[in-house]
Write a protein that holds these residues in place. Structure first.
Motif, short mmCIF file in Angstrom:
data_model
loop_
_atom_site.label_atom_id
_atom_site.label_comp_id
_atom_site.label_asym_id
_atom_site.label_seq_id
_atom_site.Cartn_x
_atom_site.Cartn_y
_atom_site.Cartn_z
N LYS A 59 0.62 -1.23 0.01
CA LYS A 59 -0.03 0.03 -0.03
C LYS A 59 0.79 1.32 0.02
CE LYS A 59 -3.29 -2.40 2.79
NZ LYS A 59 -4.02 -2.46 4.24
N LEU A 60 1.75 1.17 0.92
CA LEU A 60 2.81 2.33 0.72
C LEU A 60 3.58 2.55 -0.37
CD1 LEU A 60 4.32 1.96 4.49
CD2 LEU A 60 2.62 3.97 3.64
N TYR A 61 4.06 1.30 -1.09
CA TYR A 61 4.54 1.72 -2.26
C TYR A 61 3.58 2.16 -3.40
CZ TYR A 61 6.22 0.06 -6.87
OH TYR A 61 6.52 -0.11 -8.22
N ASN A 62 2.40 1.74 -3.43
CA ASN A 62 1.38 2.29 -4.51
C ASN A 62 0.96 3.80 -4.11
OD1 ASN A 62 1.12 -0.36 -6.18
ND2 ASN A 62 -0.05 -1.08 -4.49
N TRP A 63 0.99 3.87 -2.82
CA TRP A 63 0.81 5.29 -2.41
C TRP A 63 1.70 6.35 -2.87
CZ3 TRP A 63 3.27 8.31 1.18
CH2 TRP A 63 2.82 9.31 1.40
N LEU A 64 2.82 5.77 -2.63
CA LEU A 64 3.95 6.77 -2.82
C LEU A 64 4.25 6.95 -4.49
CD1 LEU A 64 6.48 8.40 -1.75
CD2 LEU A 64 7.93 6.24 -1.81
N THR A 65 4.22 6.02 -5.18
CA THR A 65 4.25 5.99 -6.57
C THR A 65 3.45 7.04 -7.26
OG1 THR A 65 4.75 3.77 -6.65
CG2 THR A 65 4.15 4.76 -8.52
N ILE A 66 2.07 6.94 -6.67
CA ILE A 66 1.15 8.07 -7.16
C ILE A 66 1.27 9.40 -6.50
CG2 ILE A 66 -0.77 7.53 -5.64
CD1 ILE A 66 -0.78 7.81 -9.70
N LYS A 67 1.77 9.31 -5.21
CA LYS A 67 1.89 10.70 -4.82
C LYS A 67 3.15 11.52 -5.55
CE LYS A 67 3.53 12.96 -0.66
NZ LYS A 67 3.71 14.00 -1.07
N VAL A 68 4.25 10.82 -5.85
CA VAL A 68 5.06 11.50 -6.87
C VAL A 68 4.47 12.22 -7.99
CG1 VAL A 68 7.23 10.89 -8.30
CG2 VAL A 68 7.28 10.02 -5.75
N VAL A 69 3.36 11.22 -8.60
CA VAL A 69 2.92 11.72 -9.60
C VAL A 69 2.10 13.11 -9.31
CG1 VAL A 69 1.23 11.23 -11.69
CG2 VAL A 69 3.02 9.47 -10.99
N VAL A 70 1.47 12.88 -8.16
CA VAL A 70 0.54 14.13 -8.02
C VAL A 70 1.31 15.39 -7.67
CG1 VAL A 70 -1.13 14.90 -6.11
CG2 VAL A 70 -1.42 12.73 -7.23
N ASP A 71 2.30 15.23 -6.92
CA ASP A 71 3.42 16.41 -6.59
C ASP A 71 3.78 16.74 -7.78
OD1 ASP A 71 2.96 15.63 -4.00
OD2 ASP A 71 4.77 14.84 -3.77
N ALA A 72 4.12 16.02 -8.86
CA ALA A 72 4.59 16.63 -10.21
C ALA A 72 3.60 17.26 -11.00
CB ALA A 72 5.32 15.77 -11.09
N ARG A 73 2.33 16.81 -11.00
CA ARG A 73 1.04 17.04 -11.68
C ARG A 73 -0.11 17.30 -10.75
NH1 ARG A 73 0.87 14.36 -17.12
NH2 ARG A 73 -1.25 14.16 -16.59
N PRO A 74 -0.17 18.34 -10.28
CA PRO A 74 -1.17 18.67 -9.10
C PRO A 74 -2.52 18.51 -9.90
CG PRO A 74 0.38 20.45 -9.53
CD PRO A 74 1.01 19.32 -10.25
N GLU A 75 -2.39 19.17 -11.16
CA GLU A 75 -3.87 19.30 -12.01
C GLU A 75 -4.31 18.02 -12.26
OE1 GLU A 75 -0.74 18.51 -15.09
OE2 GLU A 75 -0.85 19.88 -13.10
#
Length: 96
Positions: free
Chosen positions: A7-23
């Motif tokens: 869960k942490l791996y999946n969350w972190l992977t997508i968090k990195v995307v959200v941080d780079a692409r907040p829209e």
């Protein structure tokens, strides 16, 4: 059932995307889903993320203990790299 580490791996992977692409609404919705899983199934509210040149570190409080998980940057950033290399395949559809 997914392990806490998964869960942490999946969350972190997508968090990195959200941080780079907040829209990016799809990425944000996915991150929120994993945050709900972490909260509801593991009691984790606010994972703390740090990184160095090779690794991401996620510190969580579980059962009143702190635990740190490590993830190689190249594994975590693969999705963001893919999106950056082929942006036409990852069009953002804004909220209606």
């Amino acid at each position: 059932m997914m392990s806490l580490q998964d869960k942490l791996y999946n969350w972190l992977t997508i968090k990195v995307v959200v941080d780079a692409r907040p829209e990016d609404t799809a990425a944000r919705d996915t991150m929120n889903m994993f945050e709900q899983l972490l909260a509801n199934e593991n009691g984790i509210q606010s994972p703390e993320v740090t990184m160095d040149e090779d690794m991401y570190y996620v510190e969580v409080d579980t059962n009143e203990k702190q635990k740190t998980y490590r993830f190689p940057r190249e594994l975590i950033e693969v999705m963001l790299d893919q999106i950056s290399n082929e942006p036409e395949k990852y069009v953002n559809y804004p909220d209606k």
